[in-house]
Design a protein around this motif. Structure first.
Motif, mmCIF file in Angstrom:
data_model
loop_
_atom_site.group_PDB
_atom_site.id
_atom_site.type_symbol
_atom_site.label_atom_id
_atom_site.label_comp_id
_atom_site.label_asym_id
_atom_site.label_seq_id
_atom_site.Cartn_x
_atom_site.Cartn_y
_atom_site.Cartn_z
ATOM 1 N N ARG A 1 48.291 -22.868 47.468
ATOM 2 C CA ARG A 1 47.487 -21.893 46.512
ATOM 3 C C ARG A 1 48.140 -20.877 46.090
ATOM 4 N NH1 ARG A 1 41.891 -23.165 46.874
ATOM 5 N NH2 ARG A 1 41.273 -20.794 46.701
ATOM 6 N N LEU A 2 48.993 -20.226 46.396
ATOM 7 C CA LEU A 2 49.802 -19.151 46.161
ATOM 8 C C LEU A 2 50.671 -19.815 44.662
ATOM 9 C CD1 LEU A 2 51.080 -16.437 46.251
ATOM 10 C CD2 LEU A 2 52.819 -17.364 47.770
ATOM 11 N N ARG B 1 44.173 -13.733 44.245
ATOM 12 C CA ARG B 1 43.482 -14.578 42.978
ATOM 13 C C ARG B 1 42.649 -15.686 43.858
ATOM 14 N NH1 ARG B 1 39.932 -15.895 39.417
ATOM 15 N NH2 ARG B 1 40.321 -17.568 38.180
ATOM 16 N N SER B 2 43.316 -16.286 44.912
ATOM 17 C CA SER B 2 43.058 -17.418 45.973
ATOM 18 C C SER B 2 41.928 -16.691 46.671
ATOM 19 C CB SER B 2 44.131 -17.689 46.610
ATOM 20 O OG SER B 2 43.839 -18.850 47.631
ATOM 21 N N ARG B 3 41.920 -15.603 47.339
ATOM 22 C CA ARG B 3 40.853 -14.946 48.070
ATOM 23 C C ARG B 3 39.624 -14.743 47.119
ATOM 24 N NH1 ARG B 3 38.290 -10.415 48.540
ATOM 25 N NH2 ARG B 3 39.820 -9.254 47.172
ATOM 26 N N GLN B 4 39.818 -14.373 45.850
ATOM 27 C CA GLN B 4 38.468 -14.308 45.143
ATOM 28 C C GLN B 4 37.833 -15.410 44.782
ATOM 29 O OE1 GLN B 4 40.423 -12.153 41.643
ATOM 30 N NE2 GLN B 4 40.287 -10.016 42.404
ATOM 31 N N LEU B 5 38.682 -16.508 44.362
ATOM 32 C CA LEU B 5 38.088 -17.699 44.402
ATOM 33 C C LEU B 5 37.267 -18.353 45.501
ATOM 34 C CD1 LEU B 5 41.118 -19.487 42.410
ATOM 35 C CD2 LEU B 5 38.715 -18.800 41.268
ATOM 36 N N ASP B 6 37.839 -17.975 46.696
ATOM 37 C CA ASP B 6 37.408 -18.611 47.893
ATOM 38 C C ASP B 6 35.847 -17.731 48.138
ATOM 39 O OD1 ASP B 6 39.093 -20.333 48.679
ATOM 40 O OD2 ASP B 6 40.103 -19.306 50.347
ATOM 41 N N ILE C 1 33.239 -19.271 45.910
ATOM 42 C CA ILE C 1 32.988 -20.553 46.266
ATOM 43 C C ILE C 1 31.906 -20.278 47.512
ATOM 44 C CG2 ILE C 1 33.597 -22.871 47.603
ATOM 45 C CD1 ILE C 1 36.084 -22.420 45.630
ATOM 46 N N THR C 2 32.392 -19.518 48.424
ATOM 47 C CA THR C 2 31.546 -19.177 49.457
ATOM 48 C C THR C 2 30.058 -18.747 49.176
ATOM 49 O OG1 THR C 2 33.572 -18.790 50.910
ATOM 50 C CG2 THR C 2 31.176 -17.737 51.620
ATOM 51 N N GLU C 3 30.152 -17.857 48.234
ATOM 52 C CA GLU C 3 28.648 -17.493 47.828
ATOM 53 C C GLU C 3 27.943 -18.346 47.028
ATOM 54 O OE1 GLU C 3 26.886 -14.065 44.664
ATOM 55 O OE2 GLU C 3 28.917 -13.961 45.080
ATOM 56 N N ALA C 4 28.574 -19.182 46.440
ATOM 57 C CA ALA C 4 27.697 -20.515 45.661
ATOM 58 C C ALA C 4 27.234 -21.415 46.863
ATOM 59 C CB ALA C 4 28.627 -21.149 44.609
ATOM 60 N N ALA C 5 28.097 -21.570 47.660
ATOM 61 C CA ALA C 5 27.661 -22.550 48.981
ATOM 62 C C ALA C 5 26.571 -21.950 49.725
ATOM 63 C CB ALA C 5 28.959 -22.757 49.817
ATOM 64 N N HIS D 1 33.490 -21.528 55.772
ATOM 65 C CA HIS D 1 34.286 -20.715 56.453
ATOM 66 C C HIS D 1 36.038 -20.994 56.103
ATOM 67 C CE1 HIS D 1 31.634 -18.666 59.192
ATOM 68 N NE2 HIS D 1 31.041 -19.825 59.270
ATOM 69 N N LEU D 2 36.192 -20.840 54.819
ATOM 70 C CA LEU D 2 37.475 -21.285 54.091
ATOM 71 C C LEU D 2 38.630 -20.547 54.945
ATOM 72 C CD1 LEU D 2 36.329 -21.359 50.431
ATOM 73 C CD2 LEU D 2 35.999 -23.187 52.088
ATOM 74 N N ASP D 3 38.573 -19.382 55.504
ATOM 75 C CA ASP D 3 39.625 -18.672 56.052
ATOM 76 C C ASP D 3 40.261 -19.559 57.395
ATOM 77 O OD1 ASP D 3 36.762 -17.915 57.247
ATOM 78 O OD2 ASP D 3 38.069 -16.725 58.464
ATOM 79 N N ARG D 4 39.393 -20.335 57.807
ATOM 80 C CA ARG D 4 39.839 -21.316 58.949
ATOM 81 C C ARG D 4 40.570 -22.407 58.307
ATOM 82 N NH1 ARG D 4 33.752 -22.025 61.809
ATOM 83 N NH2 ARG D 4 33.390 -19.724 62.248
ATOM 84 N N LEU D 5 40.589 -22.608 57.192
ATOM 85 C CA LEU D 5 41.742 -23.900 56.579
ATOM 86 C C LEU D 5 42.976 -23.333 56.533
ATOM 87 C CD1 LEU D 5 39.328 -24.746 53.655
ATOM 88 C CD2 LEU D 5 39.844 -25.968 55.885
ATOM 89 N N THR D 6 43.725 -24.224 57.171
ATOM 90 C CA THR D 6 45.247 -23.940 57.169
ATOM 91 C C THR D 6 46.208 -24.956 56.250
ATOM 92 O OG1 THR D 6 45.471 -25.056 59.262
ATOM 93 C CG2 THR D 6 45.151 -22.590 59.494
ATOM 94 N N ARG D 7 45.522 -26.138 56.387
ATOM 95 C CA ARG D 7 46.185 -27.393 55.281
ATOM 96 C C ARG D 7 45.297 -27.770 54.336
ATOM 97 N NH1 ARG D 7 51.261 -28.155 56.664
ATOM 98 N NH2 ARG D 7 50.955 -30.345 56.189
ATOM 99 N N THR D 8 45.961 -28.158 53.067
ATOM 100 C CA THR D 8 45.464 -28.658 52.139
ATOM 101 C C THR D 8 45.887 -30.262 52.287
ATOM 102 O OG1 THR D 8 45.520 -26.924 50.527
ATOM 103 C CG2 THR D 8 45.384 -29.061 49.569
ATOM 104 N N PRO D 9 44.968 -31.056 52.586
ATOM 105 C CA PRO D 9 45.301 -32.190 53.142
ATOM 106 C C PRO D 9 45.404 -33.378 51.905
ATOM 107 C CG PRO D 9 43.081 -32.316 53.545
ATOM 108 C CD PRO D 9 43.562 -30.972 52.813
#
Length: 223
Positions: A66-67, A75-80, A83-87, A95-103
């Motif tokens: 994402r960087l 910018r990545s944090r702002q987008l998250d 999205i979290t608010e829309a959800a 809880h996008l902070d728990r994601l460590t991999r983009t699969p």
């Protein structure tokens, strides 16, 4: 309980790592309730689309990916956050902070395909979405996929055996290619009786209106 037979089918083209696809699923569920009050029912089928078709099969580190994609961690944090608010507005707790991999999502789509064959697609799609966006699951990992598919009702041994080979791989890649050939560039996209209607997680009442209008047009054409 309404026992009326479904009038037709809604096809949803989506990717499991698309947050708007999960949000769109909630909006779709509400839209289906609205059209059912008008005595109109549809079945739903989920179809593959890879947002990152060139993603390595093992996936990549999410923060690094994402960087590069968005230019900065801020910018990545702002987008998250957006999205979290829309959800949250549709009752989802991301809880996008728990994601460590983009699969890579090919195997996830293979699991969804299998679920469709077993009549469990909605439950399995829900389990995959929830596992990824709410619990930070690495849905590129075969064991994780089998566990989540089991939550959706599939046999874990069947899923594990399927993922150990190439079953469904050609079909998933072909369906992804067909969606692109039909002009689909973003997800979620929604089709009724094979006719693509719109893309995006629009509000449920707007979805319901689109389905109702499209169904009336198709019905009149057939008359």
């Amino acid at each position: 309980m309404n026992t009326a037979q479904p009038a037709g089918r809604i096809d949803v083209i989506s990717d499991v790592i698309c947050p708007w696809c999960y949000i769109g699923k909630r909006q779709l569920e509400r839209a289906l309730d609205l059209v059912e009050r008008q005595h109109l029912r549809f079945t739903v089928a989920w179809h593959p689309f890879q947002l990152n078709p060139d993603m390595p099969r093992e996936g990549v580190d999410r923060a690094e990916y994402r960087l590069k994609k968005f230019g900065s961690a801020e910018r990545s944090r702002q987008l998250d956050e957006r999205i979290t608010e829309a959800a949250a507005n549709v009752g989802l707790e991301f809880h996008l902070d728990r994601l460590t991999r983009t699969p890579n999502t090919l195997n996830a789509h293979r699991v969804i395909r299998l679920a469709g064959q077993r009549g469990m697609q909605d439950a399995v799609v829900e389990a995959l979405f929830e596992g990824y966006f709410c619990n930070g699951a690495d849905i590129g990992d075969a064991k994780v996929l089998a566990d989540l598919a089991t939550e959706g009702g599939l046999n874990p041994e069947e899923v594990t055996e399927m993922l150990s080979g190439d079953e469904g791989l050609k079909e998933v890649i072909g369906a992804d290619r067909m969606a692109r050939n039909c002009g689909i560039q973003g997800v979620p996209s929604f089709a009724l009786q094979g006719h693509v209607l719109f893309s995006g997680a629009m509000p449920a009442d707007e979805m319901a209106q689109a389905f109702r209008r499209a169904w009336d047009i198709l019905k009149n054409r057939a008359a």
